[in-house]
Design a protein around this motif. Structure first.
Motif, PDB file in Angstrom:
ATOM      1  N   LYS A   1       0.832  -1.207   0.000  1.00  0.00           N
ATOM      2  CA  LYS A   1       0.000   0.000   0.000  1.00  0.00           C
ATOM      3  C   LYS A   1       0.868   1.260   0.000  1.00  0.00           C
ATOM      4  CE  LYS A   1      -4.207  -1.611   2.359  1.00  0.00           C
ATOM      5  NZ  LYS A   1      -5.074  -1.401   3.555  1.00  0.00           N
ATOM      6  N   TRP A   2       1.888   1.265   0.829  1.00  0.00           N
ATOM      7  CA  TRP A   2       2.766   2.426   0.935  1.00  0.00           C
ATOM      8  C   TRP A   2       3.539   2.661  -0.353  1.00  0.00           C
ATOM      9  CZ3 TRP A   2       3.817   6.916   2.690  1.00  0.00           C
ATOM     10  CH2 TRP A   2       5.117   7.427   2.727  1.00  0.00           C
ATOM     11  N   VAL A   3       4.129   1.614  -0.895  1.00  0.00           N
ATOM     12  CA  VAL A   3       4.907   1.754  -2.121  1.00  0.00           C
ATOM     13  C   VAL A   3       4.011   2.196  -3.280  1.00  0.00           C
ATOM     14  CG1 VAL A   3       6.259   0.503  -3.846  1.00  0.00           C
ATOM     15  CG2 VAL A   3       6.728   0.159  -1.405  1.00  0.00           C
ATOM     16  N   GLU A   4       2.845   1.616  -3.376  1.00  0.00           N
ATOM     17  CA  GLU A   4       1.932   1.994  -4.460  1.00  0.00           C
ATOM     18  C   GLU A   4       1.501   3.456  -4.339  1.00  0.00           C
ATOM     19  OE1 GLU A   4      -1.026  -0.998  -4.027  1.00  0.00           O
ATOM     20  OE2 GLU A   4       0.185  -2.538  -5.048  1.00  0.00           O
ATOM     21  N   PHE A   5       1.253   3.909  -3.105  1.00  0.00           N
ATOM     22  CA  PHE A   5       0.907   5.317  -2.903  1.00  0.00           C
ATOM     23  C   PHE A   5       2.042   6.227  -3.355  1.00  0.00           C
ATOM     24  CE2 PHE A   5       1.611   8.950   0.002  1.00  0.00           C
ATOM     25  CZ  PHE A   5       0.540   9.750  -0.380  1.00  0.00           C
ATOM     26  N   MET A   6       3.263   5.915  -2.952  1.00  0.00           N
ATOM     27  CA  MET A   6       4.404   6.753  -3.319  1.00  0.00           C
ATOM     28  C   MET A   6       4.659   6.729  -4.823  1.00  0.00           C
ATOM     29  SD  MET A   6       5.565   8.378  -0.709  1.00  0.00           S
ATOM     30  CE  MET A   6       7.213   8.864  -1.228  1.00  0.00           C
ATOM     31  N   MET A   7       4.522   5.564  -5.438  1.00  0.00           N
ATOM     32  CA  MET A   7       4.726   5.477  -6.880  1.00  0.00           C
ATOM     33  C   MET A   7       3.628   6.222  -7.638  1.00  0.00           C
ATOM     34  SD  MET A   7       6.242   1.695  -7.698  1.00  0.00           S
ATOM     35  CE  MET A   7       7.893   1.245  -7.190  1.00  0.00           C
ATOM     36  N   ASP A   8       2.401   6.090  -7.170  1.00  0.00           N
ATOM     37  CA  ASP A   8       1.305   6.834  -7.802  1.00  0.00           C
ATOM     38  C   ASP A   8       1.522   8.342  -7.646  1.00  0.00           C
ATOM     39  OD1 ASP A   8       0.074   4.492  -8.543  1.00  0.00           O
ATOM     40  OD2 ASP A   8      -1.385   4.500  -6.905  1.00  0.00           O
TER      41      ASP A   8
ATOM     42  N   LYS B   1       5.683  -8.399  -7.956  1.00  0.00           N
ATOM     43  CA  LYS B   1       5.168  -7.036  -8.107  1.00  0.00           C
ATOM     44  C   LYS B   1       5.918  -6.239  -9.176  1.00  0.00           C
ATOM     45  CE  LYS B   1       2.516  -5.292  -5.671  1.00  0.00           C
ATOM     46  NZ  LYS B   1       1.035  -5.155  -5.699  1.00  0.00           N
ATOM     47  N   GLY B   2       7.041  -6.766  -9.633  1.00  0.00           N
ATOM     48  CA  GLY B   2       7.857  -6.044 -10.605  1.00  0.00           C
ATOM     49  C   GLY B   2       8.735  -4.974  -9.979  1.00  0.00           C
ATOM     50  N   TRP B   3       9.017  -5.102  -8.679  1.00  0.00           N
ATOM     51  CA  TRP B   3       9.775  -4.093  -7.948  1.00  0.00           C
ATOM     52  C   TRP B   3      11.167  -4.557  -7.528  1.00  0.00           C
ATOM     53  CZ3 TRP B   3       5.317  -3.124  -3.895  1.00  0.00           C
ATOM     54  CH2 TRP B   3       4.240  -2.473  -4.539  1.00  0.00           C
ATOM     55  N   PHE B   4      11.539  -5.751  -7.861  1.00  0.00           N
ATOM     56  CA  PHE B   4      12.799  -6.287  -7.326  1.00  0.00           C
ATOM     57  C   PHE B   4      13.997  -5.441  -7.739  1.00  0.00           C
ATOM     58  CE2 PHE B   4      16.584  -8.993  -7.464  1.00  0.00           C
ATOM     59  CZ  PHE B   4      16.593  -9.510  -6.172  1.00  0.00           C
ATOM     60  N   ASP B   5      14.070  -5.058  -9.003  1.00  0.00           N
ATOM     61  CA  ASP B   5      15.246  -4.341  -9.508  1.00  0.00           C
ATOM     62  C   ASP B   5      15.405  -2.946  -8.925  1.00  0.00           C
ATOM     63  OD1 ASP B   5      15.986  -6.498 -11.044  1.00  0.00           O
ATOM     64  OD2 ASP B   5      14.966  -5.779 -12.855  1.00  0.00           O
TER      65      ASP B   5
END
Length: 608
Positions: free
Chosen positions: A329-336, A395-399
């Protein structure tokens, strides 16, 4: 250099009389009324508030010698004292700025109310180019009042600002720092000074040329003074902030936001309340998302401790299980919101080597006390990192995820890194701390203290490998710094310093780790005032942050100019840039103020 701080008077006993958090006891309330007394059970102010009364006595003789209302353009590098009249000779009626297309420019105006109270407001015109009928719309110009917040000072030895603080032992005063866009009319009491701030966003498609307009400073319906502003828009263009190269890493604290806005953690209301606050980080080209993957990675060093965005559970069968719902939730908020480059996951080596988890067998939270190098540490973290890697890849966030640690001993870092690479050899690692030559090749995102330097060959090598090399400041640096009593241009100096040292950017540990009431009192029990945050609640920026942004833009302009001159084989211009930047060292700052250094460098750069 003798550190230049504000003149501060010991008036702690006077401040006690103010009734700290009771707005109704302020001796001379200003601004828009905040309804009711504040207690810890009631909402903190967001849309409007009263400043604390000024602990510094008013120098009545100075005001008697200057009876008139004084209005004019000031300098963005100066904090104007509330209790003193500004010198008329120090202000301008006509302001001339120069900028690139896509650049954000700032200006500061000042009013000293001599004879009577004023009801201040401003009226801004479009900026027009008479040669081509083009305009920079007033919609691109934001007006705000500069507000005063309580600050303190360096430690008595003037060597830094670390360590536990008893407020009575430190001089305190009000200082101009908050840039408050929330209010459009402001009551200014007689014999006080009030600055205002303009932020001008030059559109990237603006045609080059001269753009002129006015700013009317009004008392009610009466125009106190008409100020003129002219901007020379140059041909060159800045890219959008998300495309900037400068690696800005300011640690965000969503837990502070939940406490201040009185929302449930990770609720829709929580995320909505943070939108305006994160906006400034995005528009400064912020690159890193701060995520806490254990409980209290830095123990309780801030008003609001960080808690784990990952739920650690030991199942009935003794196996580990991990939930990443909050992290997502936090990462998605920041990316959005626009921060998409990097996720820094803290910390495998917390200040207290204790890791909270829920034990299903005992039906309670327990703490695993272990440290790098121990078998229990290796087993628990291997389980966590393998699960984390699998989740990040899904999630496609590893890199873009970095296992991050800060200011930990060399032997602990080496032991932790071994566990990381055994779990997944492709995990990236971030570290902020002392310069360790043994770690230069192993750390993907390395930030060293301002007091140290990377060897030139290391910088070149890391750039070729695509690794990030930055610097950071902390309470240990008397200057340049971002305390609320620091000279504003010191944060602008960072961008020029990074360009000189060929660094990728800057890290600071606190973007919004707010103290109890950050709009009123920036002091904290452990660090100097302002050390824990750059921006203020309600989406308010600060003089410190706007000057930081100015330095980042200077860094970007320098990179663009270098690329241009290299393409054109303009070796003379490249040498000139190196000469301009060479003065941005700590040794030089010992002899000159940051604002003087920057003014000189800007003029030289404009001539290239």
């Amino acid at each position: 250099m003798t550190f230049k701080k504000f003149r501060i008077i010991k008036t702690w006993s006077a401040i006690i009389l103010l009734g700290w958090f009771n707005f109704s006891q302020a001796q001379s309330p200003e601004g828009v009324t905040h309804s009711g007394q504040h207690t810890n059970q009631m909402p903190f102010p967001v849309d409007s508030y009263h400043e604390l009364a000024n602990p510094t006595p008013t120098p009545v003789k100075l005001w008697n010698d200057s009876q008139r209302t004084i209005v004019g353009w000031g300098k963005t590098s100066k904090r104007y004292e509330k209790e003193k009249p500004v010198s008329k000779d120090s202000l301008l009626t006509d302001l001339n700025l120069q900028g690139w297309r896509g650049e954000k420019l700032s200006a500061q105006w000042v009013v000293s109310a001599g004879k009577k109270d004023l009801s201040l407001s401003v009226e801004i015109s479009d900026l027009k180019n008479r040669n081509n009928n083009q305009v920079i719309s007033k919609e691109q110009i934001e007006s705000a009042f500069v507000r005063y917040v309580l600050t303190d000072e360096l430690n008595k030895d003037q060597k830094g600002a670390c360590g536990h603080r008893v407020p009575a032992n430190f001089d305190s005063t009000l200082v101009a720092d908050v840039i408050d866009h929330k209010i459009k009319d402001f009551k200014v009491l007689k014999q006080t000074t009030r600055p205002g701030w303009l932020s001008i966003q030059v559109p990237r498609n603006t045609k080059p040329g001269l753009y002129s307009g006015t700013l009317k400073i009004k008392d009610g319906s009466k125009i106190l003074k008409k100020l003129f502003i002219t901007i020379t828009v140059e041909e060159r263009r800045l890219s959008a902030p998300k495309e900037w190269n400068f690696h800005l890493d300011l640690w965000q604290n969503p837990y502070a936001a939940a406490r201040y806005y009185k929302t449930d953690l990770w609720s829709d209301e929580h995320f909505k309340a943070m939108e305006e606050d994160i906006h400034h980080y995005v528009n400064a080209g912020g690159k890193s998302i701060t995520a806490s993957i254990i409980d209290r990675p830095w123990d309780g060093q801030t008003q609001d401790a960080f808690h784990s965005m990952v739920r650690w559970t030991k199942k009935l069968d003794g196996k580990w299980d991990f939930s990443f719902d909050v992290f997502d939730k936090w990462v998605e908020f920041m990316m959005d919101s626009g921060v998409t480059k990097q996720i820094n996951a803290y910390s495998m080596i917390p200040w207290k080597l204790s890791f909270a988890y829920f034990d299903e067998a005992a039906n309670t939270t327990k703490h695993l006390k272990t440290k790098p190098g121990e078998e229990e540490y290796k087993n628990s973290w291997t389980a966590m990192l393998k699960a984390f890697a699998a989740h990040l890849k899904e999630k496609g966030w590893f890199d873009k995820t970095y296992i991050a640690m800060d200011e930990r001993p060399m032997e602990s870092m080496e032991a932790a890194m071994k566990v990381i690479k055994n779990a997944d050899k492709n995990f990236k690692i971030s570290f902020a701390g002392n310069s360790h030559p043994e770690l230069f090749d192993a750390i993907d995102d390395y930030s060293i203290t301002l007091s140290e330097n990377y060897p030139d060959k290391i910088i070149e090598s890391r750039k070729k490998q695509g690794k990030t090399s930055t610097f950071y400041t902390s309470c240990s640096h008397p200057y340049p710094n971002s305390f609320t009593f620091s000279e504003p241009s010191e944060t602008e100096w960072y961008g020029w310093y990074a360009a000189n040292k060929k660094l990728d950017g800057f890290l600071r540990w606190a973007y919004n780790s707010w103290v109890l009431e950050p709009l009123l009192d920036s002091r904290f029990t452990t660090w100097a005032a302002g050390d824990t945050y750059f921006i203020y609640p309600g989406g308010r920026t600060s003089i410190r942050f706007e000057k930081l942004l100015a330095g980042i833009q200077a860094y970007e302009k320098i990179q663009i100019l270098k690329s241009e001159f290299k393409r054109n084989n303009n070796t003379e211009a490249l040498l000139q840039i190196d000469k301009i930047l060479s003065s941005f060292t700590i040794d030089e700052l010992n002899n000159k103020s940051a604002s003087v250094m920057i003014d000189k460098a800007q003029k030289a750069l404009q001539n290239l």
